[in-house]
Design a protein around this motif. Structure first.
Motif, PDB file in Angstrom:
ATOM      1  N   GLN A 174       0.817  -1.218   0.000  1.00  0.00           N
ATOM      2  CA  GLN A 174       0.000   0.000   0.000  1.00  0.00           C
ATOM      3  C   GLN A 174       0.854   1.273   0.000  1.00  0.00           C
ATOM      4  O   GLN A 174       0.605   2.215  -0.763  1.00  0.00           O
ATOM      5  CB  GLN A 174      -0.952  -0.008   1.193  1.00  0.00           C
ATOM      6  CG  GLN A 174      -1.964  -1.153   1.155  1.00  0.00           C
ATOM      7  CD  GLN A 174      -2.914  -1.040  -0.014  1.00  0.00           C
ATOM      8  OE1 GLN A 174      -3.733  -0.126  -0.070  1.00  0.00           O
ATOM      9  NE2 GLN A 174      -2.808  -1.948  -0.973  1.00  0.00           N
ATOM     10  N   ALA A 184      -4.527   4.204  -2.873  1.00  0.00           N
ATOM     11  CA  ALA A 184      -4.294   2.769  -2.736  1.00  0.00           C
ATOM     12  C   ALA A 184      -5.348   2.095  -1.877  1.00  0.00           C
ATOM     13  O   ALA A 184      -5.846   2.677  -0.902  1.00  0.00           O
ATOM     14  CB  ALA A 184      -2.911   2.521  -2.135  1.00  0.00           C
ATOM     15  N   THR A 185      -5.674   0.860  -2.242  1.00  0.00           N
ATOM     16  CA  THR A 185      -6.503   0.021  -1.398  1.00  0.00           C
ATOM     17  C   THR A 185      -6.156  -1.436  -1.651  1.00  0.00           C
ATOM     18  O   THR A 185      -5.522  -1.764  -2.665  1.00  0.00           O
ATOM     19  CB  THR A 185      -8.004   0.267  -1.636  1.00  0.00           C
ATOM     20  OG1 THR A 185      -8.753  -0.406  -0.621  1.00  0.00           O
ATOM     21  CG2 THR A 185      -8.449  -0.251  -3.001  1.00  0.00           C
ATOM     22  N   THR A 186      -6.562  -2.290  -0.722  1.00  0.00           N
ATOM     23  CA  THR A 186      -6.247  -3.712  -0.840  1.00  0.00           C
ATOM     24  C   THR A 186      -7.330  -4.427  -1.649  1.00  0.00           C
ATOM     25  O   THR A 186      -8.464  -3.975  -1.751  1.00  0.00           O
ATOM     26  CB  THR A 186      -6.157  -4.372   0.547  1.00  0.00           C
ATOM     27  OG1 THR A 186      -7.363  -4.101   1.267  1.00  0.00           O
ATOM     28  CG2 THR A 186      -4.978  -3.826   1.333  1.00  0.00           C
TER      29      THR A 186
END
Length: 297
Positions: A174, A184-186
């Motif tokens: 991230q 950003a993200t998972t």
């Protein structure tokens, strides 16, 4: 010379380091003494026998498309490059001590061979898919699988063009995505809603082939606003699959310009020897990369 070859399609264990005759350049080509070769997902996809729109593979076959090294032979009709020049580019059978390139550019500044070998195919692919997906300055591009080589290039090129980028990657990457200017993200459960919370998505790229095409079409509202380089089933969803384009000198020149301007940097995550090519492929297939994997000769 030594080169990596495979005589049957299969897993990483079909790769072997063999003795082979040295190649020589034809018209419009050059030969380099290879100092480093980039490891790309397309390399192991070809090794597995996947049909990617490239030329048919004749067995036994060599491996590798990208390399950096020192020019030691120049083919007929080639101008602007001489024996002894340091170049990076695209060709064939680059996991070897010598390789023929069909597109190349001079290595920028004080770049190492290991760094330079990581740029050719990923930069060509990044420039191509940004163009194909039709995203414009001021719009938002979602990149699924954003921390690898192509993703790293896409994020930086898009940001340089004034495009907002949302990137998905594992938890460990991230901060890396944010360092490249992305929101950003998972991935994983709930990722679609997490993306929605970051903003509207105008276009999307699937760089990992992780089965997310229905969600990308949902987020963009139009399958024509999605391009995949990793999911061969893309046409089933109305999504364009963008395979192997081949050598594009203009893309290498653009890469050199971006690097020289400080607008493009792709880190080398891990290096391998020629004999370690099976391990390089296994690591590449496992994913979760941050930047590039490179074979050093």
């Amino acid at each position: 010379m030594k080169k990596v070859s495979f005589a049957e399609f299969g897993g990483p264990d079909v790769l072997h380091l063999i003795d082979a005759e040295e190649p020589h350049p034809g018209p419009g080509q050059i030969r380099i003494a290879v100092r480093a070769a980039g490891v790309n997902p397309v390399d192991w996809r070809i090794r597995e026998g996947q049909v990617l729109g490239a030329h048919p593979v004749r067995l036994p076959a060599g491996v590798g498309l990208d390399a950096a090294g020192v020019v030691d032979e120049v083919g007929e009709g080639v101008e602007g490059v001489a024996v002894g020049d340091h170049v990076f580019g695209e060709g064939s059978n680059t996991y070897a001590e010598f390789a023929v390139l069909s597109a190349w550019a001079r290595m920028p500044g004080n770049m190492t061979y290991e760094e330079a070998a990581g740029y050719p195919s990923v930069t060509e692919t990044a420039l191509r898919v940004i163009r194909e997906v039709g995203v414009q300055p001021g719009q938002t591009l979602l990149v699924s699988g954003a921390s690898g080589g192509v993703g790293s290039a896409v994020l930086q090129i898009a940001r340089d063009r004034g495009i907002t980028v949302i990137g998905t990657a594992g938890a460990a990457n991230q901060d890396y995505l944010r360092s490249l200017g992305a929101l950003a993200t998972t991935y994983g459960q709930g990722w679609v809603e997490r993306v929605r919370q970051l903003g509207r998505v105008d276009a999307a790229l699937d760089l990992a082939g992780s089965g997310v095409l229905p969600e990308l079409v949902e987020l963009t509202g139009d399958p024509h606003k999605v391009v995949s380089i990793a999911d061969l089933g893309a046409p089933e969803f109305g999504v364009r699959f963008s395979g192997v384009a081949g050598s594009v000198p203009e893309a290498l020149a653009e890469a050199a310009r971006l690097i020289s301007r400080g607008k493009l940097h792709i880190p080398v995550e891990k290096t391998y020897t020629l004999a370690d090519a099976p391990a390089a492929h296994a690591d590449s297939q496992a994913g979760h990369a941050r930047g590039r994997r490179v074979i050093v000769i």
